[in-house]
Enzyme design. Structure first.
Site, PDB file in Angstrom:
ATOM      1  NE  ARG A   1      -4.507  22.024  26.501  1.00 25.77           N
ATOM      2  CZ  ARG A   1      -4.114  23.129  26.654  1.00 25.77           C
ATOM      3  NH1 ARG A   1      -4.621  24.317  26.297  1.00 25.77           N
ATOM      4  NH2 ARG A   1      -2.761  23.156  27.069  1.00 25.77           N
TER       5      ARG A   1
ATOM      6  CG  ASP B   1      -2.041  -0.961   1.224  1.00 23.69           C
ATOM      7  OD1 ASP B   1      -2.527  -1.215  -0.075  1.00 23.69           O
ATOM      8  OD2 ASP B   1      -2.494  -1.766   2.034  1.00 23.69           O
TER       9      ASP B   1
HETATM   10  P1  NAD Z   1       3.565   1.653   6.934  1.00 19.36           P
HETATM   11  O1  NAD Z   1       4.444   1.080   6.241  1.00 19.36           O
HETATM   12  O2  NAD Z   1       3.793   2.183   8.482  1.00 19.36           O
HETATM   13  O3  NAD Z   1       2.197   0.913   6.617  1.00 19.36           O
HETATM   14  C1  NAD Z   1       0.896   1.070   7.546  1.00 19.36           C
HETATM   15  C2  NAD Z   1      -0.131  -0.021   7.412  1.00 19.36           C
HETATM   16  O4  NAD Z   1      -1.221   0.473   6.765  1.00 19.36           O
HETATM   17  C3  NAD Z   1       0.422  -1.044   6.012  1.00 19.36           C
HETATM   18  O5  NAD Z   1       0.092  -2.530   6.506  1.00 19.36           O
HETATM   19  C4  NAD Z   1      -0.728  -0.824   4.738  1.00 19.36           C
HETATM   20  O6  NAD Z   1      -0.959  -1.905   4.019  1.00 19.36           O
HETATM   21  C5  NAD Z   1      -1.811  -0.340   5.558  1.00 19.36           C
HETATM   22  N1  NAD Z   1      -2.634   0.493   4.869  1.00 19.36           N
HETATM   23  C6  NAD Z   1      -2.156   1.737   4.184  1.00 19.36           C
HETATM   24  N2  NAD Z   1      -3.352   2.340   3.542  1.00 19.36           N
HETATM   25  C7  NAD Z   1      -4.285   1.352   3.778  1.00 19.36           C
HETATM   26  C8  NAD Z   1      -5.983   1.612   3.704  1.00 19.36           C
HETATM   27  N3  NAD Z   1      -6.337   2.271   2.970  1.00 19.36           N
HETATM   28  N4  NAD Z   1      -6.466   0.481   4.233  1.00 19.36           N
HETATM   29  C9  NAD Z   1      -5.902  -0.370   5.053  1.00 19.36           C
HETATM   30  N5  NAD Z   1      -4.808  -0.480   5.279  1.00 19.36           N
HETATM   31  C10 NAD Z   1      -4.089   0.339   4.844  1.00 19.36           C
HETATM   32  O7  NAD Z   1       3.174   2.944   6.100  1.00 19.36           O
HETATM   33  P2  NAD Z   1       2.913   3.518   4.670  1.00 19.36           P
HETATM   34  O8  NAD Z   1       2.784   1.872   3.875  1.00 19.36           O
HETATM   35  O9  NAD Z   1       3.734   4.372   4.227  1.00 19.36           O
HETATM   36  O10 NAD Z   1       1.336   3.818   4.728  1.00 19.36           O
HETATM   37  C11 NAD Z   1       1.139   4.959   5.171  1.00 19.36           C
HETATM   38  C12 NAD Z   1      -0.200   4.913   5.799  1.00 19.36           C
HETATM   39  O11 NAD Z   1      -0.007   4.199   7.119  1.00 19.36           O
HETATM   40  C13 NAD Z   1      -1.051   6.019   6.449  1.00 19.36           C
HETATM   41  O12 NAD Z   1      -1.610   6.758   5.278  1.00 19.36           O
HETATM   42  C14 NAD Z   1      -1.890   5.726   7.244  1.00 19.36           C
HETATM   43  O13 NAD Z   1      -2.993   5.386   7.138  1.00 19.36           O
HETATM   44  C15 NAD Z   1      -1.186   4.502   8.068  1.00 19.36           C
HETATM   45  N6  NAD Z   1      -0.782   4.454   9.427  1.00 19.36           N
HETATM   46  C16 NAD Z   1      -1.495   3.914  10.360  1.00 19.36           C
HETATM   47  C17 NAD Z   1      -1.212   4.026  11.549  1.00 19.36           C
HETATM   48  C18 NAD Z   1      -2.068   2.929  12.440  1.00 19.36           C
HETATM   49  O14 NAD Z   1      -2.909   2.243  11.885  1.00 19.36           O
HETATM   50  N7  NAD Z   1      -2.017   3.076  13.765  1.00 19.36           N
HETATM   51  C19 NAD Z   1      -0.309   4.774  11.996  1.00 19.36           C
HETATM   52  C20 NAD Z   1       0.338   5.492  11.009  1.00 19.36           C
HETATM   53  C21 NAD Z   1       0.251   5.448   9.647  1.00 19.36           C
END
Ligand code: NAD
Length: 272
Positions: A148, A45
């Site tokens: 906040r 992704d």
């Molecule tokens: P990453 O490598 O940390 O991957 C994050 C995970 O999110 C991966 O498993 C990916 O498959 C999954 N993911 C991404 N888009 C998705 C979607 N639309 N639906 C379901 N799963 C999805 O980071 P990355 O690959 O650079 O992706 C960035 C994304 O990571 C950000 O857009 C954000 O949504 C997500 N993220 C999630 C968290 C969390 O769940 N706590 C925290 C930070 C970022």
């Protein structure tokens, strides 16, 4: 038809990229990094998000498709074993285009001169490294609350299964043209009060965040984070633009949600 392939850069993804490039050019398709009609992401992704941002300036002309070379991705939903079939489908068949809504974020500075506009496929998050963020939240031009806490996440329907889901937000079907606001650890006591629930705003209902306490903000648009100071406001709404997915076989949204989070269904039945 012109195509580009965006690889995650690991050995396996690069191999798939060169094999696909070879076969597709043999089928008389043209490799073009400037004006692709179809962008194929190979990786996960994260690679798909990168491909989206690489061609965000030509969303009306470009359709996207994702192959995963690791575990099942949400956007990267074609498996390695299906690559041969996908090559033939791309070469032979006109594809259907499915459009999903995306998020528009406009960041305005206090100097009044600078304005940055971004499009997000998953979400925007606003946090700070300096304690809590404090801002007034206006919805559709009216003051709604003073927030906040650790921050806010504003997500698209297809991004609702990403960060938003981890924050307790709802999963939204992408046929709904809406954005969702979810809180990150809001402070709620007799002095500070926020709604506390995720909120779903329809198209044209703009959400405006106006910092009260001057901080340096960490604003993430999908996987890119930038630091902003002197922020006057952050405006979020459903974008006029949409992402266009090239569809060669049905893979309904709820099946993708089930396969990613509940249990993997029988993918051989996807053609039915
Ligand atoms: P990453 O490598 O940390 O991957 C994050 C995970 O999110 C991966 O498993 C990916 O498959 C999954 N993911 C991404 N888009 C998705 C979607 N639309 N639906 C379901 N799963 C999805 O980071 P990355 O690959 O650079 O992706 C960035 C994304 O990571 C950000 O857009 C954000 O949504 C997500 N993220 C999630 C968290 C969390 O769940 N706590 C925290 C930070 C970022």
């Amino acid at each position: 038809m012109k195509f580009d392939i965006v690889s995650r850069g690991d050995h396996r993804s690069n191999n798939i990229k060169s094999t696909m490039t070879q076969y597709l050019t043999d089928f008389d398709l043209e490799y073009s990094e400037e004006e692709p009609d179809l962008v194929i992401s190979v990786g996960g992704d994260g690679t798909f998000l990168e491909a989206f941002h690489r061609y965000v300036h030509r969303l009306n002309e470009t359709a996207f498709i994702g192959i995963h070379t690791g575990h099942l991705g949400f956007y990267a939903d074609w498996m390695l074993e299906e690559v041969e079939r996908l090559i033939i489908e791309i070469a032979k068949t006109p594809y259907q285009v499915i459009e999903y809504p995306i998020l528009e974020v406009t960041i305005r500075s206090k100097t009044g001169k600078e304005e940055d506009r971004f499009l997000a496929l998953n979400e925007a998050t606003i946090k700070t490294a300096e304690g809590s963020v404090v801002f007034d939240v206006d919805i559709k031009g009216e003051h709604f609350e003073t927030f906040r806490g650790d921050g806010l996440c504003i997500s698209t329907p297809s991004g609702s299964t990403a960060y938003n889901k981890a924050l307790g937000g709802a999963i939204l079907h992408p046929s709904l043209e809406a954005i969702q606001l979810t809180e990150m650890a809001s402070i709620n006591n007799r002095v500070f009060r926020t709604i506390g629930s995720p909120m779903i705003l329809p198209k044209h209902h703009t959400c405006l965040l106006k910092p009260i306490v001057d901080r340096s903000f960490l604003i993430a648009i999908d996987h890119f984070t930038q630091t902003y100071t002197n922020v006057k406001s952050i405006q979020c709404r459903v974008a006029k633009e949409k992402i266009r997915f090239a569809r060669f076989r049905p893979f309904p949204f709820w099946n993708r949600v089930r396969d990613s989070f509940v249990t993997e269904g029988d993918r051989t039945k996807m053609d039915n």
